[in-house]
Design a protein around this motif. Structure first.
Motif, mmCIF file in Angstrom:
data_model
loop_
_atom_site.group_PDB
_atom_site.id
_atom_site.type_symbol
_atom_site.label_atom_id
_atom_site.label_comp_id
_atom_site.label_asym_id
_atom_site.label_seq_id
_atom_site.Cartn_x
_atom_site.Cartn_y
_atom_site.Cartn_z
ATOM 1 N N PHE A 86 1.485 -3.323 -2.203
ATOM 2 C CA PHE A 86 0.618 -3.053 -3.792
ATOM 3 C C PHE A 86 1.223 -3.242 -4.928
ATOM 4 C CE2 PHE A 86 -3.077 -2.657 -0.064
ATOM 5 C CZ PHE A 86 -2.872 -3.763 0.285
ATOM 6 N N MET A 87 2.050 -2.252 -5.049
ATOM 7 C CA MET A 87 2.487 -1.333 -5.551
ATOM 8 C C MET A 87 3.587 -2.481 -6.343
ATOM 9 S SD MET A 87 3.316 1.910 -4.590
ATOM 10 C CE MET A 87 4.316 2.712 -6.312
ATOM 11 N N ALA A 88 4.260 -3.183 -5.104
ATOM 12 C CA ALA A 88 5.250 -3.898 -5.746
ATOM 13 C C ALA A 88 3.934 -5.093 -6.099
ATOM 14 C CB ALA A 88 5.859 -4.737 -4.508
ATOM 15 N N VAL A 89 3.805 -5.764 -6.370
ATOM 16 C CA VAL A 89 2.335 -6.947 -6.589
ATOM 17 C C VAL A 89 2.648 -7.134 -7.721
ATOM 18 C CG1 VAL A 89 0.521 -8.615 -6.389
ATOM 19 C CG2 VAL A 89 2.017 -7.878 -4.249
ATOM 20 N N ALA B 189 -0.115 -2.036 11.339
ATOM 21 C CA ALA B 189 -0.201 -4.117 10.980
ATOM 22 C C ALA B 189 0.289 -3.590 9.406
ATOM 23 C CB ALA B 189 -1.774 -4.513 11.303
ATOM 24 N N THR B 190 -0.284 -2.875 8.634
ATOM 25 C CA THR B 190 0.028 -2.805 7.224
ATOM 26 C C THR B 190 1.034 -2.151 6.402
ATOM 27 O OG1 THR B 190 -1.155 0.163 7.449
ATOM 28 C CG2 THR B 190 -2.783 -1.836 7.149
ATOM 29 N N LEU B 191 1.835 -1.512 7.593
ATOM 30 C CA LEU B 191 3.519 -1.630 7.075
ATOM 31 C C LEU B 191 4.162 -2.230 7.672
ATOM 32 C CD1 LEU B 191 5.242 1.024 5.986
ATOM 33 C CD2 LEU B 191 5.433 1.182 8.575
ATOM 34 N N GLY B 192 3.552 -3.391 8.559
ATOM 35 C CA GLY B 192 3.967 -4.460 8.735
ATOM 36 C C GLY B 192 3.840 -6.276 7.817
ATOM 37 N N PHE B 193 2.585 -5.803 7.013
ATOM 38 C CA PHE B 193 2.278 -6.572 5.929
ATOM 39 C C PHE B 193 3.504 -6.096 4.303
ATOM 40 C CE2 PHE B 193 -1.504 -7.912 8.171
ATOM 41 C CZ PHE B 193 -0.939 -9.562 7.693
ATOM 42 N N ILE C 18 5.599 -8.522 2.815
ATOM 43 C CA ILE C 18 5.466 -8.612 0.963
ATOM 44 C C ILE C 18 7.052 -8.649 0.026
ATOM 45 C CG2 ILE C 18 4.583 -7.513 -0.993
ATOM 46 C CD1 ILE C 18 1.966 -7.395 -0.087
ATOM 47 N N ARG C 19 8.016 -7.406 0.548
ATOM 48 C CA ARG C 19 8.813 -6.290 0.365
ATOM 49 C C ARG C 19 10.359 -7.623 0.434
ATOM 50 N NH1 ARG C 19 13.431 -4.669 1.666
ATOM 51 N NH2 ARG C 19 13.085 -4.343 3.511
ATOM 52 N N VAL C 20 10.263 -8.338 1.179
ATOM 53 C CA VAL C 20 10.861 -9.647 2.324
ATOM 54 C C VAL C 20 10.503 -11.124 1.400
ATOM 55 C CG1 VAL C 20 11.244 -10.876 3.810
ATOM 56 C CG2 VAL C 20 11.046 -8.885 4.348
ATOM 57 N N VAL C 21 9.417 -10.899 0.850
ATOM 58 C CA VAL C 21 8.770 -12.352 0.433
ATOM 59 C C VAL C 21 9.399 -12.154 -1.200
ATOM 60 C CG1 VAL C 21 7.298 -13.496 -1.041
ATOM 61 C CG2 VAL C 21 7.001 -13.127 1.628
ATOM 62 N N PRO D 207 12.885 -4.944 -5.012
ATOM 63 C CA PRO D 207 12.280 -4.744 -4.151
ATOM 64 C C PRO D 207 12.673 -3.697 -3.021
ATOM 65 C CG PRO D 207 12.459 -7.052 -4.395
ATOM 66 C CD PRO D 207 14.085 -6.610 -5.090
ATOM 67 N N LYS D 208 13.650 -2.962 -3.203
ATOM 68 C CA LYS D 208 14.784 -1.655 -2.135
ATOM 69 C C LYS D 208 13.479 -0.405 -3.126
ATOM 70 C CE LYS D 208 18.731 -3.418 -1.984
ATOM 71 N NZ LYS D 208 20.435 -3.171 -1.994
ATOM 72 N N MET D 209 13.384 -0.486 -4.210
ATOM 73 C CA MET D 209 12.397 -0.041 -4.285
ATOM 74 C C MET D 209 10.631 0.538 -3.274
ATOM 75 S SD MET D 209 11.701 0.417 -8.507
ATOM 76 C CE MET D 209 11.167 1.155 -8.902
ATOM 77 N N PHE D 210 10.435 -0.766 -2.913
ATOM 78 C CA PHE D 210 9.231 -0.468 -2.571
ATOM 79 C C PHE D 210 9.436 -0.431 -1.229
ATOM 80 C CE2 PHE D 210 8.674 -2.465 -6.856
ATOM 81 C CZ PHE D 210 7.755 -1.996 -7.392
#
Length: 361
Positions: free
Chosen positions: A67-70, A138-142, A146-149, A246-249
């Motif tokens: 969510f922070m990344a978004v 599950a939330t960690l996976g999502f 997001i980071r991979v996307v 992306p590595k930050m998040f």
């Protein structure tokens, strides 16, 4: 003086002192100290938003970094000038109309929070059917999805190169002001009927559902609000650092925020604020452990990562002796502070010194 009047006066004086300190810090303190204070306030926002999900609703979520990344990417892209966007997106051009949009910081920050809330709502639909460790995984996976996307969407996020040249628009007024708004909003929410329903879900879902509480709606509400403020915190952090990638998040960012929540107390907003300042400042104070220390007669070679080892050991010590965190489920109150032993001891010392001064005269 009545208790309510006394508390109102003390709160007003504290707010005025805080405003005076922010004005002083912005003009006279070192830029390094100002940045640390900004990070403290941003971490407080992130800690409170995660505490709403994990502490007050009882959902073990580890998706905060996503969510922070978004929020960070949305705010950064909307505040960057078109010329800077054209300069950094040299491998592949930024999609239209993002390449020409340039919004004011408040609007971009709000957009980042709203988009993070939308993503949180979409994730909540399938994920909140799970409980405990399964929900955490599950939330960690999502969050990792997001980071991979973001790493692979070259024409939106600039891929692994990240964003540079982000306007440094975050200052103490924005960070502390947003933290204060977050605190007031969440306190109002928790003290409302929705907040009591969230606490009931935390204590016993079956009993809460039997009392007519809609579990899915209230869990989703908590998740969306937490994601919104996480997006706001990410936006403030991105426009403070000036560069993101992306590595930050990664998941470590989520664990740092979770550490703040646990240390402050699961179910205490003021505990999250206190622990955010403690963790951030202590992390900087212990930075000397990574460098060589010259004692005059001997030079101790520093080890990279030693700061994290000592810091983790200190936190383990605190958690072992304060199993429920520094504040537990309690919130800061003037009544509790004025009734504490430390305050009475300090007041007694002050009276003793004043009495001795009168006798000497």
């Amino acid at each position: 003086m009545e208790i309510k009047t006394r508390n109102r006066v003390l709160t007003t004086v504290s707010v005025l002192l805080l405003l005076g300190f922010i004005a002083f810090a912005e003009h006279f303190l070192d830029l390094y100290i100002v940045r640390i204070l900004n990070v403290c306030a941003i971490y407080a926002i992130l800690g409170m938003s995660m505490n709403l999900i994990n502490g007050f609703t009882g959902l073990f979520s580890l998706g905060h970094a996503g969510f922070m990344a978004v929020g960070a990417y949305t705010t950064a892209l909307l505040t960057m000038p078109p010329a800077v966007k054209n300069q950094i997106f040299y491998l592949a051009p930024l999609i239209k109309p993002l390449d020409q949009i340039n919004l004011a910081f408040p609007l971009a920050l709000l957009a980042g929070g709203l988009l993070a809330a939308v993503v949180g709502g979409l994730i909540a639909a399938p994920v909140l059917r799970l409980k405990g460790d399964y929900l955490a995984i599950a939330t960690l996976g999502f969050a990792e999805i997001i980071r991979v996307v973001f790493t692979n969407t070259q024409r939106i996020t600039n891929g692994a190169l990240g964003l540079k040249g982000i306007p440094a628009l975050t200052n103490l007024w924005w960070s502390f002001g947003t933290a204060a708004f977050t605190l007031v909003f969440l306190v109002s929410l928790i003290n409302s009927s929705y907040g009591r329903a969230l606490k009931a879900i935390r204590e016993d879902e079956i009993a809460a559902e039997s009392m007519g509480i809609n579990l899915a709606r209230h869990k989703t509400l908590s998740f969306v609000i937490g994601a919104f403020f996480a997006g706001i915190g990410g936006g403030l952090l991105g426009n403070l650092l000036g560069t993101i990638d992306p590595k930050m998040f990664s998941s470590m960012f989520t664990f740092n925020i979770l550490l703040i929540v646990v240390l402050g107390g699961m179910g205490s907003l003021t505990g999250s604020i206190i622990s955010a300042f403690i963790v951030t400042i202590a992390n900087e104070v212990l930075r000397f452990l990574d460098e060589s220390i010259n004692l005059g007669f001997v030079v101790i070679q520093g080890k990279v990562g030693m700061r994290s080892v000592v810091f983790s050991a200190l936190l383990m010590f605190v958690v072992l002796f304060y199993r429920h965190g520094l504040m537990g489920t309690n919130e800061f109150s003037w009544d509790r502070l004025l009734a504490s032993k430390a305050y009475r001891r300090l007041r007694g010392l002050f009276k003793k010194e004043r009495t001795e001064g009168v006798v000497d005269r």
